[in-house]
Write a protein that holds these residues in place. Structure first.
Motif, short mmCIF file in Angstrom:
data_model
loop_
_atom_site.label_atom_id
_atom_site.label_comp_id
_atom_site.label_asym_id
_atom_site.label_seq_id
_atom_site.Cartn_x
_atom_site.Cartn_y
_atom_site.Cartn_z
N THR A 240 0.85 -1.20 0.00
CA THR A 240 0.00 0.00 0.00
C THR A 240 0.88 1.24 0.00
O THR A 240 1.97 1.24 0.56
N ALA A 241 0.36 2.26 -0.65
CA ALA A 241 1.10 3.52 -0.69
C ALA A 241 1.09 4.17 0.68
O ALA A 241 0.19 3.93 1.48
N PRO A 242 2.08 4.97 1.00
CA PRO A 242 2.08 5.68 2.28
C PRO A 242 0.82 6.53 2.42
O PRO A 242 0.33 7.09 1.44
N PRO A 243 0.26 6.57 3.61
CA PRO A 243 -0.97 7.34 3.77
C PRO A 243 -0.74 8.81 3.49
O PRO A 243 0.31 9.37 3.82
N ALA A 244 -1.72 9.43 2.89
CA ALA A 244 -1.62 10.86 2.60
C ALA A 244 -1.68 11.64 3.91
O ALA A 244 -2.43 11.30 4.83
N PRO A 245 -0.88 12.68 4.05
CA PRO A 245 -0.91 13.48 5.28
C PRO A 245 -2.23 14.23 5.41
O PRO A 245 -2.99 14.38 4.45
N ALA A 246 -2.47 14.72 6.62
CA ALA A 246 -3.74 15.38 6.88
C ALA A 246 -3.82 16.78 6.29
O ALA A 246 -4.89 17.32 6.14
N GLN A 247 -2.67 17.36 5.93
CA GLN A 247 -2.68 18.71 5.41
C GLN A 247 -3.41 18.77 4.07
O GLN A 247 -3.27 17.87 3.25
N PRO A 248 -4.21 19.79 3.84
CA PRO A 248 -4.95 19.88 2.58
C PRO A 248 -4.06 20.13 1.38
O PRO A 248 -4.43 19.82 0.27
N ASP A 253 2.66 22.98 -3.19
CA ASP A 253 1.44 23.50 -3.81
C ASP A 253 1.14 24.93 -3.33
O ASP A 253 0.68 25.77 -4.10
N ILE A 254 1.43 25.21 -2.06
CA ILE A 254 1.17 26.54 -1.52
C ILE A 254 2.06 27.58 -2.22
O ILE A 254 1.59 28.66 -2.60
N LEU A 255 3.34 27.26 -2.40
CA LEU A 255 4.24 28.21 -3.05
C LEU A 255 3.88 28.42 -4.51
O LEU A 255 3.92 29.55 -5.01
N ALA A 257 0.86 28.10 -5.80
CA ALA A 257 -0.37 28.89 -5.82
C ALA A 257 -0.09 30.36 -5.49
O ALA A 257 -0.70 31.26 -6.07
N THR A 258 0.84 30.60 -4.56
CA THR A 258 1.19 31.98 -4.22
C THR A 258 1.81 32.70 -5.41
O THR A 258 1.48 33.86 -5.70
N ALA A 259 2.70 32.01 -6.11
CA ALA A 259 3.32 32.62 -7.29
C ALA A 259 2.28 32.89 -8.39
O ALA A 259 2.28 33.95 -9.01
N LYS A 260 1.40 31.93 -8.62
CA LYS A 260 0.36 32.11 -9.64
C LYS A 260 -0.53 33.30 -9.30
O LYS A 260 -0.94 34.06 -10.19
N GLY A 261 -0.84 33.45 -8.01
CA GLY A 261 -1.71 34.55 -7.62
C GLY A 261 -1.14 35.91 -7.95
O GLY A 261 -1.88 36.87 -8.16
N ALA A 262 0.20 36.02 -7.99
CA ALA A 262 0.83 37.30 -8.34
C ALA A 262 1.02 37.43 -9.85
O ALA A 262 1.00 38.55 -10.37
N TRP A 330 2.70 32.85 3.17
CA TRP A 330 3.67 33.21 2.14
C TRP A 330 3.14 34.33 1.28
O TRP A 330 1.94 34.38 0.98
N ARG A 331 4.02 35.25 0.89
CA ARG A 331 3.64 36.35 0.01
C ARG A 331 4.75 36.58 -1.01
O ARG A 331 5.92 36.23 -0.77
N VAL A 332 4.39 37.16 -2.14
CA VAL A 332 5.37 37.46 -3.18
C VAL A 332 6.05 38.78 -2.86
O VAL A 332 5.39 39.80 -2.65
N VAL A 333 7.38 38.77 -2.81
CA VAL A 333 8.17 39.97 -2.53
C VAL A 333 8.59 40.64 -3.84
O VAL A 333 8.57 41.87 -3.96
N ASP A 334 8.95 39.85 -4.82
CA ASP A 334 9.41 40.40 -6.10
C ASP A 334 9.21 39.34 -7.18
O ASP A 334 9.16 38.14 -6.88
N SER A 335 9.10 39.77 -8.42
CA SER A 335 8.93 38.82 -9.52
C SER A 335 9.38 39.48 -10.82
O SER A 335 9.38 40.71 -10.94
N VAL A 336 9.75 38.66 -11.77
CA VAL A 336 10.17 39.11 -13.09
C VAL A 336 9.53 38.18 -14.12
O VAL A 336 9.54 36.96 -13.95
#
Length: 361
Positions: A240-248, A253-255, A257-262, A330-336
């Motif tokens: 069996t595969a390792p159980p998925a963690p409880a975090q959504p 994925d968070i980083l 999504a944060t980059a895409k949002g900017a 997390w927030r975007v500080v700078d981007s190019v």
């Protein structure tokens, strides 16, 4: 006119000549005679005149601050400033165990492998489609999974012996046959810890190998043993595969999504990100990649505000995003968008960041 004194031309010329005479020593000091080393002007001093010595300027010395006070005196300008203390940055490390597990499926041979996608990025697949390589975000570990036709009729015993022959005697930590028709070996090779498993599945051999730079990294050792156990063929196994963690969502994925949002408001459309680099050092993270359409198709840059630069071939299709963590968010500080040079290099000095945040030396 009444009340004014008339000055003749001769008097004016005499005054100018007198003024120039007083400046002659300065000219000699600045330029020298005939290009030679300049000599300072010397005033003749009568023998009976005593010239007092000119005291050297003494920098002001501030009294030491009282206990509990902070010294605020600005050092004298002629006093060399003490060098700044060395700044220490944490070595970029893999993201924490807030990861989502994914299953790699090889379309050619059907082999499958479970791995934490938040810790490893896939490399471009080979043209023959026989496997896939992955590397950790900080470059400290890597693994490959592959399939091949069993043209030599290999068994688990011959596969295990063949791999052992490539190792230095005495460097095998553990080696055993498995109940799935294969073997698992953990060993040291070139000061790195290696994990190898192969399964002889009839006409096909499935393989997995991982390498960890730090042979004493117990966390990565446990992780790769779990990944190694998940290697299987096209048919479901009892593993069996390792159980998925409880975090959504994973930090990966968070980083993203944060980059895409900017980036999306600037690009004027929804995009996906083909991430090529994602590294973290302390509270800072850097993402490099290529924006695509949500279905993975190439982005139509002519449908973005960057159309003129794209038509003029004055930009790339790359994006670079610098992010920081504040209050567990997390927030975007700078981007190019579309850089044609190493745009992140200016961030090193601007934000006081280590270069290792952006690339692996």
């Amino acid at each position: 006119m009444r009340g004014q004194t008339k000055i003749g031309a001769k008097a004016i010329v005499a005054a100018i000549i007198a003024a120039l005479a007083t400046l002659a020593p300065l000219g000699a000091l600045a330029m020298g005679a005939g290009g030679s080393k300049p000599k300072p002007a010397v005033r003749a001093v009568p023998s009976d005149e005593v010239v007092p010595p000119v005291p050297s300027p003494t920098p002001p010395v501030a009294p030491p601050p009282a206990p509990g006070e902070i010294a605020t005196t600005i050092p004298f300008l002629d006093t060399p400033a003490a060098p700044p203390p060395d700044l220490e940055f944490p070595t970029p490390t893999p993201l924490p165990d807030q990861v989502s597990w994914a299953t790699y499926v090889n379309p050619r041979f059907g082999l499958r492998l479970d791995y934490p996608k938040g810790l490893f990025l896939p490399a471009p697949p080979p043209e023959n489609g026989d496997g896939q390589a992955f590397s950790a975000l900080d470059g400290a570990a890597r693994f490959s999974v592959w399939g091949s036709y069993n043209v030599l009729g290999e068994t688990a015993q011959t596969l295990m012996a063949g791999f052992a022959a490539t190792l230095t005697p005495g460097n095998i930590i553990s080696s055993q046959l498995t109940g799935t028709g294969g073997f698992q070996t953990i060993a040291l090779r070139a000061d790195k810890r290696v994990f190898r498993t192969e399964i002889a599945g009839g006409d096909v051999v499935f393989g997995f190998e991982a390498e960890v730079d730090d042979p004493d990294d117990a966390a990565l050792a446990d992780l790769f043993e779990t990944i190694m156990d998940s290697l299987r063929g096209p048919e479901a196994s009892t593993q069996t595969a390792p159980p998925a963690p409880a975090q959504p969502a994973s930090l990966f994925d968070i980083l993203v999504a944060t980059a895409k949002g900017a980036l999306e408001p600037v690009l004027g459309q929804s995009v996906a990100l083909d991430v090529t680099t994602l590294r973290r050092a302390g509270a800072w993270a850097y993402l490099g990649g290529v924006p695509t359409q949500p279905d993975g198709a190439p982005l139509d840059w002519l449908a973005t505000p960057f159309a003129p630069d794209w038509q003029a071939d004055a930009m790339s299709d790359v994006v670079m995003v610098l992010m920081a963590e504040e209050n567990s968010a997390w927030r975007v500080v700078d981007s190019v968008i579309g850089p044609t040079d190493v745009a992140w290099y200016g961030w090193v000095a601007q934000y006081g960041l280590p270069e290792t945040l952006f690339y692996e030396p």
